[in-house]
Write an enzyme that holds these catalytic residues in place. Structure first.
Site, PDB file in Angstrom:
ATOM      1  N   LEU B  76       0.808  -1.208   0.000  1.00 16.81           N
ATOM      2  CA  LEU B  76       0.000   0.000   0.000  1.00 16.81           C
ATOM      3  C   LEU B  76       0.849   1.270   0.000  1.00 16.81           C
ATOM      4  CD1 LEU B  76      -2.657  -1.337   2.524  1.00 16.81           C
ATOM      5  CD2 LEU B  76      -2.727  -1.421   0.034  1.00 16.81           C
ATOM      6  N   HIS B  78       3.257   4.317  -1.528  1.00 19.74           N
ATOM      7  CA  HIS B  78       3.330   5.115  -2.747  1.00 19.74           C
ATOM      8  C   HIS B  78       4.754   5.064  -3.321  1.00 19.74           C
ATOM      9  CE1 HIS B  78      -0.158   6.766  -0.600  1.00 19.74           C
ATOM     10  NE2 HIS B  78      -0.612   7.106  -1.785  1.00 19.74           N
ATOM     11  N   MET B 114       8.604   4.371   5.624  1.00 18.35           N
ATOM     12  CA  MET B 114       8.737   3.004   5.129  1.00 18.35           C
ATOM     13  C   MET B 114      10.059   2.811   4.381  1.00 18.35           C
ATOM     14  SD  MET B 114       6.332   1.494   6.491  1.00 18.35           S
ATOM     15  CE  MET B 114       6.997  -0.065   5.939  1.00 18.35           C
ATOM     16  N   GLU B 115      10.482   3.843   3.651  1.00 16.61           N
ATOM     17  CA  GLU B 115      11.747   3.742   2.915  1.00 16.61           C
ATOM     18  C   GLU B 115      12.915   3.551   3.893  1.00 16.61           C
ATOM     19  OE1 GLU B 115       9.204   5.575   2.087  1.00 16.61           O
ATOM     20  OE2 GLU B 115       8.877   4.965   0.002  1.00 16.61           O
ATOM     21  N   ASP B 129      22.704 -12.673   5.874  1.00  7.57           N
ATOM     22  CA  ASP B 129      23.059 -13.585   4.778  1.00  7.57           C
ATOM     23  C   ASP B 129      24.554 -13.897   4.780  1.00  7.57           C
ATOM     24  OD1 ASP B 129      22.700 -15.018   2.284  1.00  7.57           O
ATOM     25  OD2 ASP B 129      23.555 -13.294   1.253  1.00  7.57           O
TER      26      ASP B 129
END
Lengths: 157, 157, 157, 157, 157, 157
Positions: B76, B78, B114-115, B129
């Site tokens: 959701l 942008h 969010m970024e 990893d």
């Protein structure tokens, strides 16, 4: 603990591990991410999620989609044609937690830990995205591998 | 805590928030992820990273690349044309931690939390990893927003 | 009908239209896709979807995610920072139809028809994917633009 | 019609079907999309396409590229290493139709219907993109699976 | 030549340049890639390309698509909403060359050199891909920026 | 030189080669790209790169990541699950060159030349990106296949 990091060569350069000479085996891994919030926020998630509504579904779809793109996100990861990804979402209102557990399976020359870890991490971030508007301080408090089988050595937490 | 989740409409359907009528402002956010491992493993990371070697660079590149693809990962979210992403990596051998802090900036109609969260999460997963081969039990123990400015209300932890 | 295809230059080569000298305006478009199946299959979709369950949510998330990647799918499309995508899913059991309507908004130099068309098409294909196991002959019977505003000329079907 | 949707588990949650225990077989599928426009517009497409020009090539490349990314577009689809994708484009000026037929092949544990469906759908949308400037009301009037072989049961329309 | 590399910070860490405080200006860049092959192979390209056939179109579509994804390919590049990408393909049979020139435009806080360079490079690689079956020794012999305007200083070769 | 381009069908249409009936063999390819700059700029790269710093690491990560996405960049390429990608970066200050050599391996029905070519090309473009701020005229002067084995015929330059 033996040797150096497997992803660094003798000169210290990061590298993709060469798995050309390994044979395909059936691999499985399971990982978990826990999102901690106020019981109040967890109640909203549960409400927005009852009986089997959108919050959990969005998180699960985000997890599945991310698992399939692990090789694009993790620079030294191999591309694996996953045969299964299964994320589950559990809300504990009292504890104020939303828990993502993701399983991944593949027949491949290398393990699927990263796919399971990426899946539950992105699922947890999708939950954060939906909750941050009412509680920006929500924390993803723990992401960890639970199990892996099919490689040189198994792991179970 | 007021109202329901901003990402659910009145019928409970998940939705992308409509930001068409908001005006562009200068947005900034900063988030942090902590990867916990044994001091031994952290020493290998630090060694593979001295003086400014590959482990930290791989993690930072993974973080930057993921930040630019946040809209593909978070259903959701942008699409935001980021003007800056700056991840930093710190190793504390004694504590057994590798810490990713990521800043993101943009002039946009909506925030960049969010970024920043995606950047430090994927950076942390890239560290995992590279370390999992010597210590599969390594845990990403906390991912959290530290600051955000430029929206309706600021946030500082 | 005047002139040639806007996406072909004088020599007949396909091209991206140059929108550098156009100014940003507020653009909106709405498109619809109809998936036709047996009433029986539609009933399963509705059941798997009651009260606000997973089938519709998966289709809506697929639609939103695809809209954000329109420029990667349609070779001559521009990259548009969408401010809103809103897909809705309606099941008509008696008629045996699942209908996707998608709206897209942006402030841009060019229109968002393709984003709305891609959104409802991929949403419809996601529905097909979930239904094909019980009825492989399901058809997407119509995809069409319903409205667009904000460009040189409006369109309303 | 037996059972529930294969993509929903017992609790109604959308899921990726687990194909880990199936064996690889040779799979083939063929799907078709029809774009309906005025004979006038179809004549422009044919002209922009003569003798083997850009409109059809753009549509075919879009179809091939989309087929390879089906797993990113369709949330519950598996990643399949396609061995062949072959889209063809036919223009019928009199009828006012541009028809995309796409074949897909793979040796895999699951079918390639979605790859064929996605290929012809995106090819059709690329045609729409090139024609919409002269005729915005153009409709993709039908997308359907024509054949599939290699799975539990074949399908031929 | 003054100072250090702009993409390294004081500590030598690679970084994305912060363009937050720059203002948007109109940017343009043009780059060229030359693919050298035998006159024989170039004749096949020209033949497969007459009058305006598929080889050149595939190369141009590849170039446009890659330009739009420059930020995913070049780790420290910003995401730019291109307003125009225009690749052209020229075959010189006698010289045995296929030349790709790509222009890119955008209104942005940073330049579009990388978009033009990526476009002609990937276009050249797509030509190589189509020719390698008859002549694997084909070489991309030169990729270079031809012009850029709109930034602090212009460049013209 | 026999026959026509393998990527064009009898009608001259570009196509993906059908490899369905070929059997998987072990494939290897190696390619090289040379970036030419002033000795002064090469010295900055070497300095920014000592002892094993960020410039080379960024280029190598870009190369690995691009190799894994070759099928998205090259329209007619197949998706190959690479078992190894190994880029190396060498700086020759006196000659003013930065050289990228990339090896790729896979067990597949078709060759990995494109993966090796894409890897060293994108690595070279990442070097260009980091150097262009101090010397915009830097040229990628040669990209070529060095070796390939495992297919119908080997190639060694």
């Amino acid at each position: 603990m033996d040797g150096a990091l497997t992803h660094l060569d003798a000169a210290g350069n990061a590298r993709m591990v060469d798995v050309s000479d390994k044979s395909e085996t059936s691999r499985w891994a399971r990982a978990r991410a826990v999102v901690r919030m106020s019981p109040d926020a967890a109640a909203r998630v549960a409400a927005g999620d009852a009986p089997k509504g959108d919050v959990a579904t969005v998180a699960r779809i985000a997890a599945i989609q991310a698992a399939k793109r692990t090789d694009e996100l993790i620079p030294l990861a191999h591309s694996l044609p996953l045969t299964h990804v299964e994320p589950t979402v559990t809300v504990d209102v009292e504890q104020g937690t939303v828990t993502l557990v993701a399983e991944a399976r593949v027949a491949a020359r290398t393990g699927v830990e990263m796919e399971a870890m990426v899946a539950c991490s992105i699922g947890a971030l999708a939950v954060y995205d939906m909750v941050k508007g009412i509680e920006p301080g929500v924390v993803i408090e723990r992401i960890e591998l639970l199990d892996k089988t099919g490689g040189k050595s198994d792991f179970h937490r």
